[in-house]
Design a protein around this motif. Sequence first.
Motif, mmCIF file in Angstrom:
data_model
loop_
_atom_site.group_PDB
_atom_site.id
_atom_site.type_symbol
_atom_site.label_atom_id
_atom_site.label_comp_id
_atom_site.label_asym_id
_atom_site.label_seq_id
_atom_site.Cartn_x
_atom_site.Cartn_y
_atom_site.Cartn_z
ATOM 1 N N PRO A 225 0.923 -1.204 -0.031
ATOM 2 C CA PRO A 225 0.107 0.047 -0.167
ATOM 3 C C PRO A 225 0.659 1.351 -0.023
ATOM 4 C CG PRO A 225 -0.913 -1.544 1.547
ATOM 5 C CD PRO A 225 0.416 -2.187 1.020
ATOM 6 N N ASP A 226 0.343 2.305 -0.758
ATOM 7 C CA ASP A 226 1.032 3.434 -0.693
ATOM 8 C C ASP A 226 2.455 3.481 -1.664
ATOM 9 O OD1 ASP A 226 -0.727 4.567 0.834
ATOM 10 O OD2 ASP A 226 0.153 4.295 2.604
ATOM 11 N N ALA A 227 2.761 2.493 -2.497
ATOM 12 C CA ALA A 227 3.953 2.200 -3.246
ATOM 13 C C ALA A 227 3.503 3.154 -4.432
ATOM 14 C CB ALA A 227 4.060 0.846 -3.624
ATOM 15 N N ARG A 228 4.382 3.677 -5.061
ATOM 16 C CA ARG A 228 4.288 4.468 -6.259
ATOM 17 C C ARG A 228 5.258 3.783 -7.214
ATOM 18 N NH1 ARG A 228 2.257 9.753 -5.606
ATOM 19 N NH2 ARG A 228 2.001 10.326 -3.316
ATOM 20 N N LEU A 229 4.405 3.554 -8.500
ATOM 21 C CA LEU A 229 5.015 2.824 -9.578
ATOM 22 C C LEU A 229 4.949 3.522 -10.908
ATOM 23 C CD1 LEU A 229 2.992 -0.539 -9.065
ATOM 24 C CD2 LEU A 229 5.383 0.264 -7.882
ATOM 25 N N LEU A 230 6.252 3.559 -11.583
ATOM 26 C CA LEU A 230 6.391 4.153 -12.945
ATOM 27 C C LEU A 230 6.628 3.079 -13.989
ATOM 28 C CD1 LEU A 230 6.059 7.054 -14.059
ATOM 29 C CD2 LEU A 230 8.511 7.185 -14.188
ATOM 30 N N ILE A 231 5.770 2.786 -14.789
ATOM 31 C CA ILE A 231 5.787 1.580 -15.779
ATOM 32 C C ILE A 231 5.932 2.078 -17.241
ATOM 33 C CG2 ILE A 231 4.370 -0.567 -16.261
ATOM 34 C CD1 ILE A 231 3.087 -0.170 -13.758
ATOM 35 N N LEU A 232 6.809 1.595 -17.876
ATOM 36 C CA LEU A 232 6.990 1.669 -19.351
ATOM 37 C C LEU A 232 6.161 0.621 -20.127
ATOM 38 C CD1 LEU A 232 10.740 2.613 -19.438
ATOM 39 C CD2 LEU A 232 8.731 4.126 -19.123
ATOM 40 N N ALA A 233 5.165 1.177 -20.693
ATOM 41 C CA ALA A 233 4.210 -0.070 -21.478
ATOM 42 C C ALA A 233 4.896 -0.615 -22.505
ATOM 43 C CB ALA A 233 2.933 0.704 -21.723
ATOM 44 N N ASP A 234 4.566 -1.958 -22.805
ATOM 45 C CA ASP A 234 4.908 -2.530 -24.095
ATOM 46 C C ASP A 234 3.956 -2.577 -25.118
ATOM 47 O OD1 ASP A 234 3.284 -4.464 -23.056
ATOM 48 O OD2 ASP A 234 4.715 -6.202 -23.092
ATOM 49 N N GLY A 235 3.059 -1.918 -24.992
ATOM 50 C CA GLY A 235 1.767 -1.858 -26.141
ATOM 51 C C GLY A 235 0.572 -1.018 -25.485
ATOM 52 N N PRO A 236 -0.534 -0.800 -26.322
ATOM 53 C CA PRO A 236 -1.609 -0.153 -25.913
ATOM 54 C C PRO A 236 -2.306 -0.959 -24.744
ATOM 55 C CG PRO A 236 -1.905 -1.031 -28.025
ATOM 56 C CD PRO A 236 -0.507 -1.244 -27.760
ATOM 57 N N GLN A 237 -2.211 -2.242 -24.897
ATOM 58 C CA GLN A 237 -3.059 -3.044 -24.002
ATOM 59 C C GLN A 237 -2.361 -3.053 -22.418
ATOM 60 O OE1 GLN A 237 -0.549 -4.332 -25.684
ATOM 61 N NE2 GLN A 237 0.502 -5.584 -24.356
ATOM 62 N N THR A 238 -1.304 -2.630 -22.317
ATOM 63 C CA THR A 238 -0.399 -2.517 -20.968
ATOM 64 C C THR A 238 -1.523 -2.000 -19.749
ATOM 65 O OG1 THR A 238 1.611 -2.702 -22.055
ATOM 66 C CG2 THR A 238 1.711 -2.150 -19.698
ATOM 67 N N PRO A 239 -1.953 -0.556 -19.929
ATOM 68 C CA PRO A 239 -2.593 -0.176 -18.961
ATOM 69 C C PRO A 239 -3.729 -1.102 -18.579
ATOM 70 C CG PRO A 239 -2.248 1.466 -20.560
ATOM 71 C CD PRO A 239 -1.848 0.217 -21.173
ATOM 72 N N MET A 240 -4.454 -1.729 -19.342
ATOM 73 C CA MET A 240 -5.556 -2.592 -19.184
ATOM 74 C C MET A 240 -5.043 -3.943 -18.219
ATOM 75 S SD MET A 240 -8.858 -3.430 -18.756
ATOM 76 C CE MET A 240 -9.853 -2.332 -20.033
ATOM 77 N N ASP A 241 -3.869 -4.479 -18.731
ATOM 78 C CA ASP A 241 -3.052 -5.240 -17.751
ATOM 79 C C ASP A 241 -3.082 -4.887 -16.605
ATOM 80 O OD1 ASP A 241 -3.417 -6.950 -20.336
ATOM 81 O OD2 ASP A 241 -1.222 -6.416 -20.736
ATOM 82 N N VAL A 242 -2.321 -3.950 -16.350
ATOM 83 C CA VAL A 242 -1.903 -3.355 -14.952
ATOM 84 C C VAL A 242 -3.350 -3.234 -14.090
ATOM 85 C CG1 VAL A 242 -0.993 -1.382 -13.811
ATOM 86 C CG2 VAL A 242 0.084 -2.410 -15.856
ATOM 87 N N ALA A 243 -4.064 -2.747 -14.895
ATOM 88 C CA ALA A 243 -5.625 -2.425 -14.001
ATOM 89 C C ALA A 243 -6.009 -4.040 -13.527
ATOM 90 C CB ALA A 243 -6.595 -1.666 -14.712
ATOM 91 N N GLN A 244 -6.198 -4.783 -14.526
ATOM 92 C CA GLN A 244 -6.527 -6.200 -14.086
ATOM 93 C C GLN A 244 -5.778 -6.672 -12.805
ATOM 94 O OE1 GLN A 244 -9.212 -7.678 -15.401
ATOM 95 N NE2 GLN A 244 -8.777 -9.325 -14.035
ATOM 96 N N ILE A 245 -4.196 -6.730 -12.928
ATOM 97 C CA ILE A 245 -3.557 -7.216 -11.725
ATOM 98 C C ILE A 245 -3.827 -6.639 -10.724
ATOM 99 C CG2 ILE A 245 -1.027 -7.466 -11.045
ATOM 100 C CD1 ILE A 245 -0.393 -7.635 -14.105
ATOM 101 N N LEU A 246 -3.764 -5.449 -10.556
ATOM 102 C CA LEU A 246 -4.278 -4.465 -9.409
ATOM 103 C C LEU A 246 -5.552 -5.226 -8.911
ATOM 104 C CD1 LEU A 246 -3.139 -1.062 -10.518
ATOM 105 C CD2 LEU A 246 -1.974 -2.209 -8.706
ATOM 106 N N LYS A 247 -6.686 -5.139 -9.819
ATOM 107 C CA LYS A 247 -7.797 -5.505 -9.334
ATOM 108 C C LYS A 247 -7.851 -7.131 -8.496
ATOM 109 C CE LYS A 247 -10.085 -4.666 -13.081
ATOM 110 N NZ LYS A 247 -11.175 -4.595 -13.938
ATOM 111 N N GLU A 248 -7.266 -7.910 -9.151
ATOM 112 C CA GLU A 248 -6.945 -9.303 -8.875
ATOM 113 C C GLU A 248 -6.258 -9.301 -7.365
ATOM 114 O OE1 GLU A 248 -4.748 -11.286 -11.799
ATOM 115 O OE2 GLU A 248 -6.471 -11.559 -13.255
ATOM 116 N N ARG A 249 -5.403 -8.318 -7.239
ATOM 117 C CA ARG A 249 -4.695 -8.310 -5.887
ATOM 118 C C ARG A 249 -5.328 -7.608 -4.822
ATOM 119 N NH1 ARG A 249 0.327 -10.818 -5.546
ATOM 120 N NH2 ARG A 249 0.731 -12.049 -7.261
ATOM 121 N N GLY A 250 -6.611 -7.108 -5.019
ATOM 122 C CA GLY A 250 -7.131 -6.326 -3.938
ATOM 123 C C GLY A 250 -6.920 -4.754 -4.010
ATOM 124 N N TYR A 251 -6.315 -4.182 -5.063
ATOM 125 C CA TYR A 251 -5.822 -2.816 -5.238
ATOM 126 C C TYR A 251 -6.659 -2.203 -6.293
ATOM 127 C CZ TYR A 251 -1.810 -3.946 -2.246
ATOM 128 O OH TYR A 251 -0.738 -4.249 -1.334
#
Length: 263
Positions: A1-27
């Motif tokens: 919690p409260d971590a700040r991440l800066l992510i370099l995407a590998d394509g237009p789908q990366t934000p959705m992938d990140v959002a999905q991972i966060l939701k699965e982990r309770g974030y």
Amino acid sequence: PDARLLILADGPQTPMDVAQILKERGYGDSNLTVLEHMGGPRERVITARAAEWVDTDIAPLNTIAVKCVGGKDAIILPRLPGLPDEVFANDGNFTKREVRAATLAALAPIPGEHLWDVGAGCGSVSIEWMRSHASCRATAVEKQADRIELIARNALSLGVPRLGLVEGEAPDILDNLEAPDAVFIGGGASSPGMFRFCWEALNPRGRLVANAVTTEAETALFDAHNQWGGVLTRIAVSRTGPVGSFNGWQPLTPVTQLAVVKR
């Protein structure tokens, strides 16, 4: 919690992938900010909660900023050794939580050092070694292909994707590996030549720790102790469980542990 991440995407789908991972982990309440075409006339900033993220024709080249917000169901795991058993995908044969914590304490992870996890099972010891510090490195050695797959899954889900994986029979398969600063023998302790090979490969001031649950492996620990010294420990753990309509103490298999430092 409260971590700040800066992510370099590998394509237009990366934000959705990140959002999905966060939701699965309770974030799911985490804030995502997607930056695209930075510094140009088409520059755009898109912000939304992970749980509400919807793709809106994201540019292939984008950067994602995340402020992690953990919900009540968030998976929060410490870096101290002794993670719950249930976070590891396993086939039942692995170092249990209480014994694992004692094993990591004896291995004494130091930043930048390299561990051999021999007979790695599901990789629980090498994974916790690497979680102790970002610069810790480990190689998990396992002869069963299905367990190599388990180790890879656990390493990815628990945040150490750079864990080295070697499939093969020890000690023969150890020949070309980088010399270790610590060795854990969790399986195969009774294999001929195992202790001598690991001891000779170990760097000065390195730690060798071995656990045994069979009489054959225990005999190998006694022989190693006679040659190189160290400390022998008997670890017996009991957990409560159902006894009819009541609860009672149910013992886990006792473990004999040898811990020795190479001088």
